[in-house]
Design a protein around this motif. Structure first.
Motif, PDB file in Angstrom:
ATOM      1  N   GLN A  97      28.323 -25.705  20.578  1.00  0.00           N
ATOM      2  CA  GLN A  97      29.495 -24.758  20.604  1.00  0.00           C
ATOM      3  C   GLN A  97      29.881 -24.559  22.221  1.00  0.00           C
ATOM      4  N   ALA A  99      32.299 -23.764  25.393  1.00  0.00           N
ATOM      5  CA  ALA A  99      33.426 -22.954  25.599  1.00  0.00           C
ATOM      6  C   ALA A  99      34.545 -23.815  25.681  1.00  0.00           C
ATOM      7  N   GLU A 100      35.594 -23.210  25.287  1.00  0.00           N
ATOM      8  CA  GLU A 100      37.058 -23.932  24.796  1.00  0.00           C
ATOM      9  C   GLU A 100      37.997 -23.156  25.297  1.00  0.00           C
ATOM     10  N   VAL A 101      39.148 -23.856  25.733  1.00  0.00           N
ATOM     11  CA  VAL A 101      40.331 -23.059  26.062  1.00  0.00           C
ATOM     12  C   VAL A 101      41.376 -23.498  25.056  1.00  0.00           C
ATOM     13  N   LEU A 102      41.728 -22.901  23.940  1.00  0.00           N
ATOM     14  CA  LEU A 102      42.521 -23.322  22.912  1.00  0.00           C
ATOM     15  C   LEU A 102      43.909 -22.968  23.049  1.00  0.00           C
ATOM     16  N   ILE A 103      44.497 -22.209  24.059  1.00  0.00           N
ATOM     17  CA  ILE A 103      45.894 -21.936  24.472  1.00  0.00           C
ATOM     18  C   ILE A 103      45.455 -21.649  26.077  1.00  0.00           C
ATOM     19  N   ALA A 104      45.764 -22.524  27.102  1.00  0.00           N
ATOM     20  CA  ALA A 104      45.598 -22.017  28.247  1.00  0.00           C
ATOM     21  C   ALA A 104      46.512 -21.175  28.917  1.00  0.00           C
ATOM     22  N   PRO A 105      45.974 -20.179  29.648  1.00  0.00           N
ATOM     23  CA  PRO A 105      47.054 -19.088  30.295  1.00  0.00           C
ATOM     24  C   PRO A 105      47.995 -19.830  31.140  1.00  0.00           C
ATOM     25  N   ARG A 106      49.207 -19.400  30.940  1.00  0.00           N
ATOM     26  CA  ARG A 106      50.248 -20.202  31.658  1.00  0.00           C
ATOM     27  C   ARG A 106      50.698 -19.250  32.911  1.00  0.00           C
TER      28      ARG A 106
END
Lengths: 871, 279
Positions: A97, A99-106
């Motif tokens: 598992q 660390a994963e960025v599912l929606i990147a901060p824009r």
């Protein structure tokens, strides 16, 4: 029926556990009809004991699918009977598992030290297609018509693609060819050191830009574009295939059009990129004025009558992390034409002389260039070698009516240039850098101007039966130069000691004759001039920072030996000069956002080759000129203060600059204009002073992603003494210039851009004066009818007047564009250009002792359709 | 006013110790953009960023992103006047949730109020879909706090959480707004990983340099009344309220506009919008 009710009301309950029978909290349990359906019939989540209850499955089917999801466990999916049941579901923990960025901060901009990184998706507006349009939205960036990018009025030093500088200064191929959709982010590196040897050793004021191509982008991508227009059958075809791999990059560009887009700035030579080497280089010195086919002020698309073809290819091979090899080849063939007319009013005391010119010009330019660069860029050593071969040929024809005299002028210029340059830099210790370089350059230039019927018959090789006048020039130049530059720390100050040595040997042959030529031509109408120059510049420069104060001082000792010989009259001169040239500049950071400073410099220079050769030369169909018989020394002193405010958080910048300059010369320019509009330029041995002063204010405010405004004002004045039509008169020129622009684009259904340029000039010569006023506006409105279609309406308008004529001319051009993006890859465009079918554009300009009002013809109304495809 | 003061003097005080930070670990961090109309008669929309943490046990903490900054500064020093401009936020509340139980904290003036509440949201799933940040989302509707809400959730993100009190859908809520668009939450970023956060919720509120702040525990009805009353106070009255516990008497404020005109600090405040439309 009872069964159906039971099925719909079936209760599924259970407990979710892991492999160790530990309960799993917060899992999502979904009931669906199909295995891969995301239609949720009913759902629940596991409580703090891992238990869940789905009270009604809400399905009539015999069987249903149960899916269990949890962030830390693998998904569980199983088909179960649609009846009351109690389940124990075991989830398997995800093996790794990460660390994963599912929606990147824009964030549109991220600031890290001197690097500002702009997210392209956040910055770009709907209408933006190429990455150049997105770069232009970065606060502080301006892009000129030839594609040069400036960051706060300073040209960027490098444009990298994925960290590699493939195109060097010729990055417009990339910025205009790379679709915005292919780029992830744009980084602006302030205080950037391209050469690794300088990192930590030298401060830099350079600004560079890096384009980071999206990871998923194809290896080969780019854009293709074509357009066709009526009623004048015109078209455009562009293909820019780009190949980007970790160790190899290539950008090719094939462009052809006759719709009014010049390709002259598409594909120029590879260069050495070192300022010392630029100082050693000998530039082309066209002596005969090339056939003019340029309009001014107005966008090229309205006036440029062209047939252009350009093919370029740039390739880069990354041999290792520190070694690059670059190769480029360019070919250009362009024919341009313009019809124009002008009224030029010369003031001479109380007299006024008018020169009217009506001309119909055409110029063909062919250019071929091939270049090779090799670069080794290491922490302690930097080496770059550049080899270039350049060949160009210009052929022009002008049909002129000059004060009612009809003339035809044919122009030819052939130019071949071969050069090799090497720069080496070596670091010693923590802060010392020794650099050196050598340049060899050979250039051959042939120029011909042929005017029919004969002109300057009273001046040039008088012949009563002359039918035409012909000027032939042949110049060959050999140039060799070396420089060395040593930077070190002494007395807690950074010092640079530099030595340049340059040797020039030029051969200049000139012949001005009437056709047919009966008499033998003699000097000054024929010349065989030799020019040799040995120049040594020794410069010592230091800078020191004390708190908020930055000091820069430099002094150079220049030695020049100039040898000239005119073989026709066996006249030889050999003169030596020695100058000490100081430059002093001081900047002071008043507060965090406030900077101020000034610079003072004194410089002396002697005439170069173009101001020394002795023969009389016909430089254009109506101008004859001859250099002074002496070597002229020009001394310039200048004082330039400034104060600036910058607030990067609020995107607000303002600069107030002043400049006081004085240029003294040993000679005074003399000109004589006859009634037919022919001008003879000579030079008198009489001291002359030019005063040149200016004050300017520049204000820039942006709101990221919404608004960008620029305002600048300049007051400049210029005065000197001229000898015109046999009298000495003091000439003065004063002008107020205002430039303003505003762009509103908040990413909604519209955007708006407006720019204006206002110039009010006054030319005074003795007792007479002429005022000239020029106002130019341009506005563009973009309307988005939906996510795919866009309307653009544009207008450019000018108002030109001068007090020498009562008439004020106003010209307005309108255009409309429709763009439909059928997909992110394909764009359809339809355009109507010059809707009012305006035929001419008028502009005005005030010079030293003359004011001109000129008009040039515009392209007729055009309807264009086109397709752009990115791949 | 009476209700407000009675709450202040009669409630139970719980003391928070700023120095002992209780670290908890979250495995999901989502940032939502909250676009909201601050006042009832406002046309202008304000924006604040809100952060959602989902802990390993499924519990969540939802708070204003600026409050994270307040916490990080207050771990090492007292917040001074120069920090205030960048730290003051409109929605200065924390919602902590586990199962159907919600623990709500909000500061009014310099006091922190807290209450607990059980909320059961009766979501209605609707078969409409839209794409948000490349996630396939489905629609659900619910009534809460006197407003009707539309939420968009993605079953591809295995979480039943969402912004504010909105939760309990079969996927993470990426967007939720009321039908009048007075409050609109949209996902800005979403990360999976290990996030250490301070479980000492008092540290997320700005503290006075000298007074150790207690948290006043009330019930939800009293809190909504107190909040309404506080927001009706004029600026002068608010300053008096804030300085109730101070030894020094609050002086009369004179605030001038950029044009030099003296502003009436005793003018009643504009009517604020709150998520819960409670009188």
């Amino acid at each position: 029926m009872p069964f159906l009710v039971q099925a719909q009301n079936a209760t599924i309950q259970g407990v979710i556990v892991d492999a160790n029978s530990k309960t799993v909290v917060g899992a999502t349990i979904i009931i669906s009809a199909e295995k891969d359906s995301d239609d949720v019939l009913s759902f629940a989540s596991s409580d703090s004991f891992g238990k869940f209850v789905i009270e009604k499955t809400k399905s009539q089917a015999d069987s249903i699918w149960i899916t269990v999801r949890h962030l830390e466990y693998n998904n569980y999916k199983r088909k179960i009977a649609n009846r009351n049941s109690s389940l124990k579901i075991e989830l398997l923990r995800k093996t790794e598992q990460l660390a994963e960025v599912l929606i990147a901060p824009r964030k549109i901009v991220t600031i890290k030290g001197d690097t500002l990184t702009y997210d392209v998706e956040g910055l770009k507006a709907k209408k933006d297609y190429t990455i150049e349009e997105v770069i232009a939205r970065i606060p502080g960036v301006s892009i000129s018509e030839n594609g040069q990018i400036k960051y706060f009025d300073k040209a960027i030093s490098h444009l990298y693609i994925n960290g590699l500088d493939l195109l060097e200064g010729r990055y417009n191929i990339a910025t205009r060819g790379i679709p915005a959709s292919a780029v992830k982010d744009i980084a602006v590196y302030k205080n950037h050191n391209h050469e690794r040897i300088n990192i930590g050793r030298r401060d830099s004021e350079e600004v560079s830009i890096n384009l980071k191509i999206k990871n998923g982008q194809n290896v080969v991508f780019g854009s293709a574009k074509n357009e066709a227009a009526v009623p004048l059958l015109t078209g455009l075809a562009d293909v820019t295939p780009i190949y980007i791999k970790a160790k190899f990059q290539s950008i090719a560009s094939f462009k052809a059009n006759n719709i009014g887009a010049s390709l002259k700035s598409n594909g120029e030579s590879l260069s050495i990129g070192d300022i010392n080497m630029y100082k050693l280089k000998v530039e082309d010195t066209p002596i005969i004025r090339p056939t003019n086919t340029n309009g001014s002020v107005l966008s090229n698309k309205y006036w440029l009558d062209n047939e252009s073809l350009s093919v370029t290819n740039d390739a880069l091979l990354k041999v290792s992390d520190s070694t690059l090899v670059k190769f480029n080849i360019n070919f250009l063939n362009e024919v341009t034409a313009i019809q124009s007319q002008s009224l030029r009013t010369f003031l001479s005391g109380v007299n006024v002389n008018d020169v009217t010119t009506v001309s119909n010009n055409e110029l063909r330019t062919k250019r071929f260039q091939i270049g090779l660069n090799q670069e080794i860029n290491k922490k302690n050593i930097y080496l770059k070698n550049n080899t270039n071969l350049y060949a160009a040929n210009d052929n022009g024809i002008e049909n002129i009516v000059l004060n009612q005299n009809q003339l035809t002028a044919g122009f030819q210029n052939s130019n071949v240039n071969i050069s090799n340059a090497t720069v080496v830099k070596r670091a010693f210790g923590k802060d010392k850098i020794l650099s050196g370089g050598a340049l060899f350059q050979y250039n051959n230039q042939s120029e011909v101007l042929h005017v029919t019927p004969a002109v300057f018959t009273q001046n040039a090789a008088v012949n009563g039966v002359s039918e035409s006048t012909r000027q032939v020039l042949d110049i060959s130049k050999f140039n060799a130069g070396m420089f060395s530059d040593y930077s070190f720390l002494w007395l807690k100050m950074n010092w640079t000691a530099a030595q340049n040595i340059q040797y020039n040997n030029f051969q200049f042959r000139s012949q001005l004759n009437q056709n047919p030529q009966i008499n033998t031509i003699q000097f000054p109408f024929v010349g065989d001039f030799q020019f040799q120059k040995l120049k040594s510049i020794t410069r010592l420069q230091t800078k020191r920072s004390i708190g908020n104060l930055n000091l820069k001082v430099s002094i150079s000792a220049d030695f020049l030996n100039i040898f000239t010989r005119e073989r026709e009259i066996n006249d030889a001169k050999n003169e030596s000069y020695f100058f000490l040239q100081p430059v002093f500049s001081l900047t002071y950071k008043i507060k965090n956002n406030w900077d101020s400073g000034f610079s003072i410099s004194q410089n002396r220079a002697v005439s170069d080759f173009q101001q020394i050769f002795q023969p009389v030369v016909m430089t254009s169909f109506n101008m004859l000129s001859q250099n002074p018989p002496v070597i002229n020394v020009v001394a310039t002193t200048s004082f330039a203060p400034f104060i600036s405010y910058s607030n990067i958080l609020n995107n607000f910048y303002a600069t107030l600059r002043g400049s006081i300059g004085k240029t003294s010369s040993d000679v005074t320019f003399a000109s004589e204009l006859n009634n037919q509009g022919f001008l003879t330029m000579t030079v008198l041995e009489r001291a002359n002073v030019v005063n040149n002063n200016s004050i300017s204010l520049n204000v820039n405010k942006s709101v990221l992603g919404i608004l960008k405004t620029d305002f600048s004002y300049m007051l400049s004045s210029f005065n000197n003494e001229l000898f015109f039509n046999n009298q000495f008169i003091n000439a003065q020129n004063q002008s107020h210039t205002i430039d303003a622009s505003i762009t509103v684009d908040n990413g909604t259904w519209y955007s708006f851009a407006y720019k204006a340029n206002y110039r009010n000039g006054k030319t005074t010569f003795g007792e007479s004066s002429i005022d000239n006023i020029f106002l130019f506006h341009g506005a563009t409105v973009d309307l988005y009818a939906g996510p795919k279609s866009q309307w653009q309406f544009g207008a450019e308008s000018a108002r030109a007047s001068a007090t020498m004529t009562a008439k004020t001319d106003v010209n307005t051009m309108f255009n409309a564009n429709y763009t439909y993006k059928s997909s992110s890859k394909l764009i359809f465009k339809a355009a109507l250009l010059n809707i009012l079918n305006t035929s001419v554009f008028q502009t005005t300009y005030g010079g030293t002792n003359a004011v001109s009002i000129s008009q040039f013809a515009l392209r007729p109304r055009q309807f264009t359709i086109g397709l752009t495809y990115s791949f | 006013m009476k209700t407000l003061y009675s709450i202040v003097f009669l409630s139970v005080f719980i003391s928070f110790n700023a120095q002992t930070n209780n670290i908890v670990t979250a495995n999901l961090k989502a940032i939502y953009k909250l676009e909201f109309k601050k006042f009832v008669d406002a046309d202008k929309t304000s924006t604040e960023n809100m952060t959602l943490f989902q802990l390993k046990d499924g519990a969540t903490t939802f708070l204003n992103s600026k409050m994270m900054l307040i916490d990080s500064i207050q771990k090492i020093r007292i917040i001074d006047v120069s920090d205030l401009a960048s730290l003051v936020c409109v929605n200065n509340f924390i919602v902590q949730q586990s199962s159907d139980k919600y623990h709500y904290l909000e500061s009014l003036g310099s006091d922190i109020f807290s209450f607990e509440q059980n909320i059961k949201l009766n979501w209605e799933l609707v078969s409409e879909r839209k794409l948000i940040n490349n996630y396939n989302c489905k629609k659900a509707t619910v009534s809460y706090g006197g407003r009707d809400w539309i939420a968009w959730y993605s079953i591809d993100i295995a979480s039943t959480s969402g912004p504010y009190i909105f939760k309990g859908l079969p996927g993470l809520i990426l967007e939720v707004s009321d039908v009048d668009n007075v409050f609109h939450f949209t996902i800005e970023s979403l990360q999976y990983g290990l996030f250490k956060i301070n479980g000492n919720l008092g540290n997320y509120f700005i503290k006075d340099a000298h007074v150790k702040k207690p948290v006043t525990v009330v019930n939800s009805t009293d809190f909504y009344k107190a909040r309404n009353n506080y927001n009706k106070l004029s600026l002068d009255e608010r300053m008096k309220y804030i300085n109730l516990n101070s030894a020094e008497k609050a002086g009369t404020m004179i605030i001038t506009s950029p044009q030099g005109e003296i502003l009436n600090t005793n003018r009643p405040s504009k009517v604020r919008n709150f998520i819960e439309r409670v009188e």
